[in-house]
Design a protein around this motif. Structure first.
Motif, PDB file in Angstrom:
ATOM      1  N   PHE A 168      31.244  51.414 -34.053  1.00  0.00           N
ATOM      2  CA  PHE A 168      30.587  51.849 -35.279  1.00  0.00           C
ATOM      3  C   PHE A 168      31.051  51.076 -36.510  1.00  0.00           C
ATOM      4  CE2 PHE A 168      30.347  55.621 -32.502  1.00  0.00           C
ATOM      5  CZ  PHE A 168      28.963  55.752 -32.459  1.00  0.00           C
ATOM      6  N   SER A 169      31.931  50.098 -36.320  1.00  0.00           N
ATOM      7  CA  SER A 169      32.379  49.268 -37.431  1.00  0.00           C
ATOM      8  C   SER A 169      31.601  47.952 -37.413  1.00  0.00           C
ATOM      9  CB  SER A 169      33.878  49.000 -37.331  1.00  0.00           C
ATOM     10  OG  SER A 169      34.154  48.198 -36.191  1.00  0.00           O
ATOM     11  N   PRO A 170      31.574  47.225 -38.515  1.00  0.00           N
ATOM     12  CA  PRO A 170      30.879  45.932 -38.522  1.00  0.00           C
ATOM     13  C   PRO A 170      31.494  44.989 -37.492  1.00  0.00           C
ATOM     14  CG  PRO A 170      31.389  46.640 -40.763  1.00  0.00           C
ATOM     15  CD  PRO A 170      32.138  47.555 -39.847  1.00  0.00           C
ATOM     16  N   VAL A 174      16.120  49.160 -40.413  1.00  0.00           N
ATOM     17  CA  VAL A 174      17.159  48.137 -40.510  1.00  0.00           C
ATOM     18  C   VAL A 174      17.445  47.875 -41.984  1.00  0.00           C
ATOM     19  CG1 VAL A 174      17.799  45.755 -39.968  1.00  0.00           C
ATOM     20  CG2 VAL A 174      16.415  47.083 -38.342  1.00  0.00           C
ATOM     21  N   LEU A 175      18.722  47.966 -42.353  1.00  0.00           N
ATOM     22  CA  LEU A 175      19.144  47.631 -43.719  1.00  0.00           C
ATOM     23  C   LEU A 175      19.731  46.225 -43.700  1.00  0.00           C
ATOM     24  CD1 LEU A 175      19.857  48.084 -46.668  1.00  0.00           C
ATOM     25  CD2 LEU A 175      21.868  49.383 -45.942  1.00  0.00           C
ATOM     26  N   LEU A 176      18.995  45.283 -44.262  1.00  0.00           N
ATOM     27  CA  LEU A 176      19.424  43.884 -44.300  1.00  0.00           C
ATOM     28  C   LEU A 176      20.221  43.618 -45.571  1.00  0.00           C
ATOM     29  CD1 LEU A 176      16.123  42.120 -43.162  1.00  0.00           C
ATOM     30  CD2 LEU A 176      18.265  42.169 -41.887  1.00  0.00           C
ATOM     31  N   GLN A 177      21.371  42.961 -45.408  1.00  0.00           N
ATOM     32  CA  GLN A 177      22.179  42.535 -46.550  1.00  0.00           C
ATOM     33  C   GLN A 177      22.331  41.016 -46.463  1.00  0.00           C
ATOM     34  OE1 GLN A 177      24.724  44.258 -49.070  1.00  0.00           O
ATOM     35  NE2 GLN A 177      22.758  45.292 -49.182  1.00  0.00           N
ATOM     36  N   LEU A 178      21.761  40.301 -47.438  1.00  0.00           N
ATOM     37  CA  LEU A 178      21.752  38.843 -47.433  1.00  0.00           C
ATOM     38  C   LEU A 178      22.851  38.319 -48.358  1.00  0.00           C
ATOM     39  CD1 LEU A 178      17.889  38.268 -47.645  1.00  0.00           C
ATOM     40  CD2 LEU A 178      19.307  38.721 -45.632  1.00  0.00           C
ATOM     41  N   ALA A 207      31.038  41.192 -44.713  1.00  0.00           N
ATOM     42  CA  ALA A 207      30.938  42.147 -43.605  1.00  0.00           C
ATOM     43  C   ALA A 207      31.328  43.565 -43.990  1.00  0.00           C
ATOM     44  CB  ALA A 207      31.793  41.667 -42.435  1.00  0.00           C
ATOM     45  N   HIS A 208      32.201  43.710 -44.986  1.00  0.00           N
ATOM     46  CA  HIS A 208      32.656  45.042 -45.370  1.00  0.00           C
ATOM     47  C   HIS A 208      32.139  45.462 -46.749  1.00  0.00           C
ATOM     48  CE1 HIS A 208      35.250  45.496 -41.880  1.00  0.00           C
ATOM     49  NE2 HIS A 208      35.546  44.224 -42.023  1.00  0.00           N
ATOM     50  N   ALA A 209      31.098  44.780 -47.208  1.00  0.00           N
ATOM     51  CA  ALA A 209      30.559  45.090 -48.532  1.00  0.00           C
ATOM     52  C   ALA A 209      29.983  46.503 -48.602  1.00  0.00           C
ATOM     53  CB  ALA A 209      29.489  44.069 -48.915  1.00  0.00           C
ATOM     54  N   LEU A 210      29.524  47.041 -47.471  1.00  0.00           N
ATOM     55  CA  LEU A 210      28.908  48.362 -47.476  1.00  0.00           C
ATOM     56  C   LEU A 210      29.790  49.419 -46.827  1.00  0.00           C
ATOM     57  CD1 LEU A 210      25.127  47.635 -46.743  1.00  0.00           C
ATOM     58  CD2 LEU A 210      26.345  47.761 -48.908  1.00  0.00           C
ATOM     59  N   ASP A 211      31.075  49.162 -46.701  1.00  0.00           N
ATOM     60  CA  ASP A 211      31.978  50.173 -46.141  1.00  0.00           C
ATOM     61  C   ASP A 211      31.946  51.489 -46.910  1.00  0.00           C
ATOM     62  OD1 ASP A 211      32.636  48.433 -44.171  1.00  0.00           O
ATOM     63  OD2 ASP A 211      34.755  48.203 -44.710  1.00  0.00           O
ATOM     64  N   TRP A 258      20.407  50.846 -39.302  1.00  0.00           N
ATOM     65  CA  TRP A 258      21.068  49.741 -38.623  1.00  0.00           C
ATOM     66  C   TRP A 258      21.402  48.693 -39.693  1.00  0.00           C
ATOM     67  CZ3 TRP A 258      22.072  49.655 -33.355  1.00  0.00           C
ATOM     68  CH2 TRP A 258      21.520  50.716 -32.630  1.00  0.00           C
ATOM     69  N   VAL A 259      22.657  48.617 -40.079  1.00  0.00           N
ATOM     70  CA  VAL A 259      23.062  47.707 -41.146  1.00  0.00           C
ATOM     71  C   VAL A 259      23.334  46.334 -40.543  1.00  0.00           C
ATOM     72  CG1 VAL A 259      24.710  47.271 -42.983  1.00  0.00           C
ATOM     73  CG2 VAL A 259      24.019  49.619 -42.470  1.00  0.00           C
ATOM     74  N   LEU A 260      22.660  45.328 -41.070  1.00  0.00           N
ATOM     75  CA  LEU A 260      22.734  43.988 -40.492  1.00  0.00           C
ATOM     76  C   LEU A 260      23.036  42.979 -41.587  1.00  0.00           C
ATOM     77  CD1 LEU A 260      22.251  42.565 -37.691  1.00  0.00           C
ATOM     78  CD2 LEU A 260      19.932  42.115 -38.485  1.00  0.00           C
TER      79      LEU A 260
END
Length: 882
Positions: A325-327, A363-367, A380-384, A392-394
C-alpha cells in the motif's frame, strides 16, 4: 595556445588522458529559443568556427556585444582533474561586456540566451590508442578533430555518450555553447557552465551504469512487474550480438525475440528482460523459503557474424521490498518496446473504498516537473499526507527526468501505458481489492507536470474527471518567448509555428469545457510566472468554463508540501470520491484540434482527419436532448468519429447535411465514421479510407498524423538503415540521440533494406540517389543524385539542387500505420545538416518536410527553400512553402 600541460608520451604514464588548462573563447552571438537545431550560427558564413584560428585582434559582427563586435578571449578551466581512468574539466563562460539587464528589460528571458564557441584540447599522453566515452553535460554540439557530433547531452542525462578511439597526441575539441533558459535558469549576468569528462572503456560490451531497472517486491513476496532492463554500450569497433540471458536467482528470458540482437560499435542499447519468477532460497532456520537479497543476471554475447567465443557480462541489482500500500516501482513496456517505470500506490482497504462489489476507482495521475525522477523522494512521496485516497495513485516518469518531450508524444504514451499496466499489476501480485477504472483520470502535476496536466485536459478530455495544474506553464513558446531567431519571412515562421500547434494550450482551452479545474500557483514564482495560470484562467472563462483558482501568497515555484496544500487535499478527496464512471454529457461544446494523431475524443466526438494539417480544425456540437438530434459545424475538418454511446440520436446535421442515422445500417456499431467529400464538400457515413487494411499506405491516418514528431509514435524499436561507411557516423549519431533524449531503442541496419517485418518506425539515412524507393507509388517528394523534386498542392513539379550542398528531411508512409523518416543529403555535409532536424529537443518545430540549402547553417530557417505539411493522401498542402 598555452595549455599549461607538460606530459610525456610514455607507456608507463599513470595519467593517460588530460584536458587542456586554457581554452579559447569566441562570442557571444544571437540565438533564439531552441533555434540551434536549425543551424543559425553566424560563424558558418565564414566557414565555421573550426576554420578560424585564434587572433585577439580579430573582430566578428554580432548583434549583442559593445560596438557590434565579438572578440576572442581565453578562460582557464575551473576544475581540471586526471586519473588513470578518467579526465574532466568544467568551464564557466560569461560575457560581462554585454548589457544583459537592458536587453532583458526589452526582450525578457529570450535576451539572456546566446551562443558562443570554446576551443581546447584532449591530450593522450600514453603511447597507446585510448578507447574512451566523452560526457558533454549542457552541450548540444561539438567537433573533435574536424568531425561534428550533434546532439550532445543538453540535460546531463549521461545515457549515451559517444565512444572515441583517440590516438596518442593532441586532439582539438571545438564546443558550441548554447545558453537555454529552460535548461540553465535565469541569471542577471548569464553564464554557461559545462562539464566535459572522459572515461576509459573496456573496448567491448559494458554496462552503461550498474544495476538493473526492475520493479520492487511487494509484501506478497512477488515482483510488482516481471519486466526489467539492462543498459549496455559497445565500446569496441566490432559489432556485438546478444545471444542470451541467464540467472541463478531468477527464471529469465530476453523480451526481444529477434534472431539477432546486435549492438554496433559505439552504440548504446537497452536490453529488455522478462523476469518470470524469483528463485527462493531455502533457509533451514525458517519455515518458509526466503527471497534472495539481490539478483544477478548474465548477458551472453559474441562478435557478430562470427562463430567465435561467447562472453558474459554480469549485472546485479539489490531487491527492494515495499509494503503493497506504499508507493512502489512498477515496470512495463513502453509502446516503443523499451522498459519504463512508474510509481504506483494502490487504494487502501477501507469501508469507503470497498463500497459496493469490486468498485472501480479512478486513477489519480501526478506528473513530475523537469529534471526529476519519479522514484525520487520528492515525487514518489508527494502525496503521503493523503494516503487514504480512494484512487489508484500513479506517478509516471514520462521515460526520462525531463519526461522525454514535455509529456507530449513519447512522454504521454508512457503515461497511458503506465495506466494500462495497472490490471497487469493486479494479476502479478494477486490483488483482491477495488478494481481500477483505467479510462477515468484525475490529473495533477507541478511545473512541467502542470503543463502536462494542461496537455492531458486539452488532448484527452473524455478521460478527465478533474484536473489541478500547479505552477504550470501554458505552452513552450510562451514560457520563453521565441524572440531573437534569425530573420525569416512570415510564411516560414508560420509553418514552424504550425508544427507546434498541438502544444499551444492557449489555443485549445475550448476542449476543457465541462472539466472541473483547480489552479494553484505561487504569486512570487520566478521560474514559471504566475501570468501563465492567470491567462489560462481568463481563457477558460471566455470558453464558458468555471474554475477554482488559488494563488499562494508569498510563495515561489516550489516548497515542501506544495502538492498537498489544504486546497489541493480538498480537490483530491472531492474528485476521487466521485462515483460517476462516465463523462458528464454536454449539451453544446467546441473542439479545437491541431493534430488528430495525438487527440482523443470530447463528448464522444473525435476528429480523425484535417483538410490542411498546417491549420487548426474546429468542431461545434449542439445536442438537443428532447429531440435527440445533434447539430455539428466544422472548419478544416475532413473526417469525424462519433461514439454513439454518448448519444441516443435520431438524426445528425453536419455543415447543413442531414444524416438520418436511424435508417442507416452503417451505425450498427458503437463507432460511426463521418467523412466529407473533398470535391463537393458534402458529408456521408463511412470512413475516409473505405478500408482500414494495415497494408493501405495511400491514406495517412492514426499514428502517422502530425508533424515530424509523429515519428516518435513508434510501436517497436526504431530501425535506422544506412548505406555504409559514408553514412555510418550519422546513423550512429541518430541512434545515440534517440537514446540520450528518449531512452529509445534502435536497430542500426546496413545495407539499406525495407525491413518489412520491423514493428517500429524506420529512419533512412542516405546520400544521393541511393535512397530506397518509396512504398507509396505517387509520393510527391523524389530525390536524385544532387537534386530533389517536389510536387506542390496543384500538381506542379519543382526541382531544387545544383552545385551547392542540399539537405532534406521528410516523412514517408509505411504499412501498418508506420512511418519512415528520410534523412538525406546531396553530399555528406548536407546529410549532417539534415540529421540535426531528427526530433530530439521539444519546441524546435519540424513540419512534415524540409529542404535546406547550406545557407541554413548561418541564417537558420530562412535557408529552407521548401517546407510544409502532407495531407491525408500524402499530398503537399496549400499552406506549405514550395
Amino acid at each position: 595556445m598555452s595549455h599549461g600541460l607538460c606530459y610525456s608520451l610514455s607507456e608507463g604514464n599513470s595519467v593517460p588522458l588530460a584536458f587542456s588548462e586554457s581554452w579559447q573563447v569566441l562570442g557571444p552571438f544571437q540565438i533564439g529559443t531552441r533555434e540551434a537545431t536549425w543551424g543559425a550560427d553566424p560563424l558558418e558564413y565564414l566557414g565555421g568556427f573550426r576554420s578560424l584560428e585564434y587572433n585577439k585582434n580579430d573582430k566578428f559582427t554580432s548583434s549583442l556585444p559593445l560596438e557590434g563586435a565579438a572578440k576572442w578571449s581565453s578562460v582557464n578551466g575551473k576544475q581540471i582533474a586526471s586519473t588513470p581512468s578518467s579526465a574532466n574539466v568544467s568551464l564557466s563562460i560569461s560575457f560581462p561586456g554585454v548589457d544583459w539587464a537592458f536587453l532583458k528589460g526589452v526582450y525578457g528571458w529570450a535576451a539572456v540566451q546566446y551562443q558562443a564557441w570554446v576551443r581546447g584540447e584532449i591530450i593522450v599522453t600514453s603511447k597507446e590508442t585510448q578507447s574512451v566515452v566523452l560526457y558533454t553535460d549542457m552541450v548540444l554540439e561539438y567537433w573533435i578533430d574536424g568531425v561534428c557530433y550533434f546532439g550532445g547531452d543538453f540535460y546531463g542525462f549521461r545515457k549515451a555518450p559517444p565512444v572515441l578511439h583517440l590516438e596518442p597526441g593532441s586532439h582539438r575539441i571545438d564546443v558550441r555553447l548554447v545558453r537555454d533558459m529552460r535548461a540553465m535558469g535565469d541569471m542577471l549576468d548569464p553564464t554557461i557552465d559545462v562539464i566535459l569528462e572522459l572515461n576509459r572503456t573496456s573496448g567491448s560490451l559494458e554496462l552503461v551504469k550498474p544495476g538493473i531497472l526492475m520493479a520492487d517486491v511487494v509484501n506478497s513476496g512477488k515482483l510488482a512487474s516481471p519486466i526489467g532492463s539492462i543498459y549496455v554500450r559497445n565500446s569496441g569497433t566490432n559489432d556485438i550480438e546478444i545471444t542470451g540471458v541467464q540467472s541463478g536467482d531468477a527464471d529469465i528470458t530476453l523480451v526481444n525475440k529477434d534472431p539477432k540482437l546486435v549492438v554496433v560499435g559505439g552504440q548504446t542499447r537497452p536490453i529488455a528482460l522478462n523476469i518470470e519468477s524469483l528463485k527462493r532460497k531455502f533457509n533451514p532456520a525458517c519455515i518458509e523459503d526466503e527471497l534472495p537479497l539481490s539478483i544477478e543476471v548474465e548477458l551472453n554475447y559474441k562478435v557478430a557474424n562470427l562463430d567465435g567465443e561467447v562472453f558474459t557480462l554480469t549485472a546485479s541489482q539489490d531487491l527492494t521490498i515495499r509494503n503493497i500500500f506504499s508507493p512502489h516501482k512498477v515496470t512495463y513496456l513502453h509502446p516503443g518496446a523499451i522498459v519504463s517505470y512508474a510509481i504506483l500506490r494502490p487504494p487502501v482497504f477501507s469501508s469507503t473504498c470497498l463500497f459496493g462489489v469490486r468498485r472501480s476507482l479512478p486513477v489519480l495521475l501526478q506528473l513530475h516537473g523537469a529534471g526529476l525522477e519519479a522514484d525520487s523522494e520528492e515525487v514518489a512521496h508527494a502525496l503521503d499526507p493523503v494516503s487514504d485516497l480512494c484512487a489508484w495513485v500513479l506517478f509516471p516518469t514520462g521515460v526520462t527526468p525531463w519526461s522525454a518531450d514535455d509529456w507530449h508524444n513519447w512522454g504521454f504514451a508512457d503515461v497511458e501505458q503506465a495506466v494500462r499496466n495497472i490490471p497487469s499489476w493486479m494479476e502479478a501480485v494477486g490483488w483482491r481489492g477495488p478494481d481500477a477504472d483505467i479510462n477515468r483520470w484525475v490529473v495533477s502535476g507541478h511545473s512541467n507536470g502542470g503543463q502536462g496536466t494542461w496537455y492531458s485536459v486539452t488532448h484527452r478530455p473524455d478521460n478527465i474527471i478533474a484536473a489541478a495544474p500547479v505552477s504550470g506553464y501554458s505552452s513552450i513558446q510562451r514560457y520563453v518567448p521565441y524572440e531573437l531567431w534569425q530573420p525569416m519571412d512570415p510564411r516560414r515562421s508560420a509553418i514552424i509555428s504550425a508544427s507546434l500547434n498541438s502544444y499551444r494550450h492557449e489555443m485549445l482551452m475550448a476542449n476543457a469545457k465541462g472539466i472541473p479545474i483547480f489552479h494553484q500557483h505561487g504569486d512570487k514564482d520566478d521560474n514559471v510566472p504566475v501570468y501563465h495560470s492567470r491567462l489560462l484562467r481568463q481563457l477558460l472563462f471566455q470558453h464558458g468554463t468555471k474554475t477554482s483558482y488559488y494563488e499562494l501568497p508569498g510563495q515561489g515555484h516550489w516548497f515542501e508540501g506544495i502538492m498537498t496544500t489544504p486546497q489541493l487535499q480538498c480537490f483530491y478527496r472531492t474528485y476521487t470520491s466521485d462515483v460517476e464512471t462516465t463523462a458528464r454529457p454536454l449539451e453544446d461544446f467546441d473542439i479545437v484540434v491541431a493534430d488528430p494523431g495525438d487527440m482523443g475524443s470530447k463528448g464522444g466526438v473525435k476528429v480523425l482527419q484535417l483538410e490542411d494539417p498546417g491549420q487548426y480544425g474546429q468542431v461545434q456540437v449542439i445536442y438537443d436532448n428532447s429531440l435527440k438530434t445533434c447539430t455539428i459545424k466544422t472548419s478544416n475538418v475532413l473526417a469525424l468519429q462519433l461514439q454513439i454511446g454518448y448519444f441516443r440520436l435520431s438524426a445528425i446535421s453536419i455543415d447543413g447535411s442531414a444524416l438520418e442515422l436511424a435508417e442507416d445500417s452503417a451505425i450498427s456499431s458503437k463507432l460511426v465514421d463521418l467523412t466529407k467529400d473533398v470535391e463537393d464538400q458534402t458529408w456521408k457515413v463511412g470512413s475516409l479510407q473505405g478500408s482500414k487494411s494495415t497494408d493501405d499506405i495511400l491514406n495517412r491516418r492514426g499514428r502517422q498524423l502530425g508533424a515530424m514528431t509523429a515519428i516518435l509514435r513508434s510501436t517497436g524499436p526504431f530501425t535506422i538503415r544506412h548505406q555504409g561507411n559514408e553514412t555510418a557516423h550519422i546513423a550512429l549519431q541518430i541512434s545515440r540521440n534517440l537514446h540520450q533524449y528518449f531512452y529509445a531503442d534502435s536497430s542500426i541496419v546496413y545495407p539499406v533494406s525495407h525491413e518489412k517485418n520491423s514493428p517500429g518506425n524506420v529512419i533512412s539515412v542516405a546520400i544521393g540517389a541511393a535512397l530506397p524507393r518509396c512504398a507509396h507509388s505517387s509520393f510527391p517528394i523524389q530525390v536524385k543524385e544532387k537534386s530533389i523534386s517536389i510536387r506542390d498542392s496543384v500538381g506542379r513539379h519543382k526541382t531544387f539542387g545544383g552545385d551547392q550542398s542540399l539537405a532534406a528531411i521528410f516523412l514517408r508512409p509505411l504499412n501498418g500505420e508506420r512511418l519512415e523518416l528520410v534523412v538525406w543529403g546531396s553530399d555528406s555535409e548536407g546529410l549532417s545538416q539534415a540529421a540535426r532536424l531528427v526530433p530530439m529537443l521539444t519546441g524546435v518545430g519540424q513540419p512534415d518536410f524540409v529542404v535546406l540549402t547550406e545557407a541554413a547553417r548561418w541564417i537558420g530557417v530562412e535557408g529552407a527553400v521548401t517546407m510544409g505539411f502532407l495531407d491525408h493522401a500524402w499530398n503537399v498542402t496549400r499552406s506549405s512553402l514550395v
